[in-house]
Design an enzyme around this catalytic site. Structure first.
Site, PDB file in Angstrom:
ATOM      1  N   GLN A   1       0.826  -1.213   0.000  1.00 46.30           N
ATOM      2  CA  GLN A   1       0.000   0.000   0.000  1.00 46.30           C
ATOM      3  C   GLN A   1       0.857   1.259   0.000  1.00 46.30           C
ATOM      4  O   GLN A   1       0.770   2.056  -0.919  1.00 46.30           O
ATOM      5  CB  GLN A   1      -0.953  -0.004   1.188  1.00 46.30           C
ATOM      6  CG  GLN A   1      -2.038   1.048   1.095  1.00 46.30           C
ATOM      7  CD  GLN A   1      -3.241   0.740   1.967  1.00 46.30           C
ATOM      8  OE1 GLN A   1      -3.357  -0.328   2.533  1.00 46.30           O
ATOM      9  NE2 GLN A   1      -4.159   1.680   2.069  1.00 46.30           N
ATOM     10  N   ASP A   2       1.682   1.442   1.024  1.00 43.09           N
ATOM     11  CA  ASP A   2       2.596   2.583   1.028  1.00 43.09           C
ATOM     12  C   ASP A   2       3.813   2.235   1.869  1.00 43.09           C
ATOM     13  O   ASP A   2       3.825   1.216   2.563  1.00 43.09           O
ATOM     14  CB  ASP A   2       1.904   3.874   1.493  1.00 43.09           C
ATOM     15  CG  ASP A   2       1.570   3.911   2.971  1.00 43.09           C
ATOM     16  OD1 ASP A   2       1.468   2.827   3.592  1.00 43.09           O
ATOM     17  OD2 ASP A   2       1.392   5.020   3.499  1.00 43.09           O
ATOM     18  N   PRO A   3       4.877   3.040   1.785  1.00 41.10           N
ATOM     19  CA  PRO A   3       6.120   2.690   2.482  1.00 41.10           C
ATOM     20  C   PRO A   3       5.955   2.703   4.002  1.00 41.10           C
ATOM     21  O   PRO A   3       5.056   3.343   4.550  1.00 41.10           O
ATOM     22  CB  PRO A   3       7.095   3.793   2.036  1.00 41.10           C
ATOM     23  CG  PRO A   3       6.513   4.357   0.785  1.00 41.10           C
ATOM     24  CD  PRO A   3       5.031   4.244   0.944  1.00 41.10           C
TER      25      PRO A   3
ATOM     26  N   ASN B   1      -0.228   6.196   5.133  1.00 42.96           N
ATOM     27  CA  ASN B   1      -1.141   6.643   4.066  1.00 42.96           C
ATOM     28  C   ASN B   1      -1.217   8.167   3.947  1.00 42.96           C
ATOM     29  O   ASN B   1      -2.186   8.699   3.390  1.00 42.96           O
ATOM     30  CB  ASN B   1      -2.556   6.073   4.260  1.00 42.96           C
ATOM     31  CG  ASN B   1      -2.568   4.563   4.211  1.00 42.96           C
ATOM     32  OD1 ASN B   1      -1.972   3.963   3.320  1.00 42.96           O
ATOM     33  ND2 ASN B   1      -3.224   3.929   5.174  1.00 42.96           N
TER      34      ASN B   1
ATOM     35  N   VAL C   1       5.755   8.543   1.803  1.00 41.48           N
ATOM     36  CA  VAL C   1       4.927   8.698   3.005  1.00 41.48           C
ATOM     37  C   VAL C   1       5.606   9.712   3.930  1.00 41.48           C
ATOM     38  O   VAL C   1       6.832   9.711   4.057  1.00 41.48           O
ATOM     39  CB  VAL C   1       4.730   7.332   3.706  1.00 41.48           C
ATOM     40  CG1 VAL C   1       6.037   6.809   4.296  1.00 41.48           C
ATOM     41  CG2 VAL C   1       3.658   7.390   4.780  1.00 41.48           C
TER      42      VAL C   1
END
Length: 217
Positions: free
Chosen positions: A61-63, A129, A123
């Site tokens: 999804q994100d780092p 997020n 991020v």
């Protein structure tokens, strides 16, 4: 990124001038605060795994948003950093499925053709997020579409509801989609344990005449 095998094909999937918008976004956010991963590693997944080498896509999804964790590859952290809970669970499932991987740096997977792609590539520190919905999703959707258009069969590994939404972008019947619950401690018992994604991916690669991944490297 400009000189990688990805650049022209991703650019063709995006509106005119989108790369310029990404550059402006990066200049702005990196000048205003602490952002992960380090700027030079934002595109690490695409620089480590060239388009012509992709065999497997593992979508995150994100780092990670803690100091020293994010290195531009989904789920991976350097060996000098303790493995976060989701990565611990990934490695436990790998151990149950195939065997023990001693390192929790996943660069060796990326070097073998496993595209470790986050849907969001940056991020803010401490804000999971924090850049969702701002710039990255059209870009990373374009990456998925470029891989989808390959004639070579590829495995897409989609863990959790967010990643599984991207299944709509994988329309090529040559490819294999492996999906399950996310390895997060919150959802790991909903179908991640025992899903055996690593052996399933290798079985498919061998059946399609490709070298399997050495997941224990």
């Amino acid at each position: 990124m400009e000189h990688s095998s990805w650049h022209a094909l991703i650019k063709a999937q995006l509106p005119e001038g989108y790369f310029g918008k990404i550059n402006q976004f990066m200049e702005q956010v990196y000048s205003q605060g602490i952002i992960y991963p380090p700027k030079e590693k934002v595109f690490q997944a695409l620089l480590t795994t060239l388009l012509e080498e992709v065999k497997v896509v593992i979508l995150g999804q994100d780092p990670y948003h803690g100091p020293g964790q994010a290195q531009g590859l989904s789920f991976s952290v350097p060996d000098s950093i303790p493995a976060p809970p989701s990565l611990q669970n990934i490695l436990k499932e790998l151990s149950d499925d195939i065997g023990v991987k001693k390192s929790h740096d996943l660069t060796a997977w990326a070097e073998q053709g496993v595209l470790l792609l986050n849907a969001c590539l940056t991020v803010p520190a401490g804000q999971a997020n924090g850049h969702a919905g701002q710039i990255w999703e059209p870009f990373t959707d374009a990456v998925i579409q470029v891989v989808n258009h390959l004639d070579r069969p590829v495995v897409f590994v989609l863990w959790g509801a967010y990643a599984r939404k991207k299944k709509a972008l994988v329309t090529n019947p040559h490819h294999l989609i492996i999906e399950s619950a996310h390895p997060s401690p919150l959802s790991v018992y909903r179908g991640f344990w025992g899903s055996k994604p690593f052996s399933k991916a290798n079985t498919f690669l061998k059946e399609t005449g490709q070298e399997p991944i050495d997941w224990l490297r």
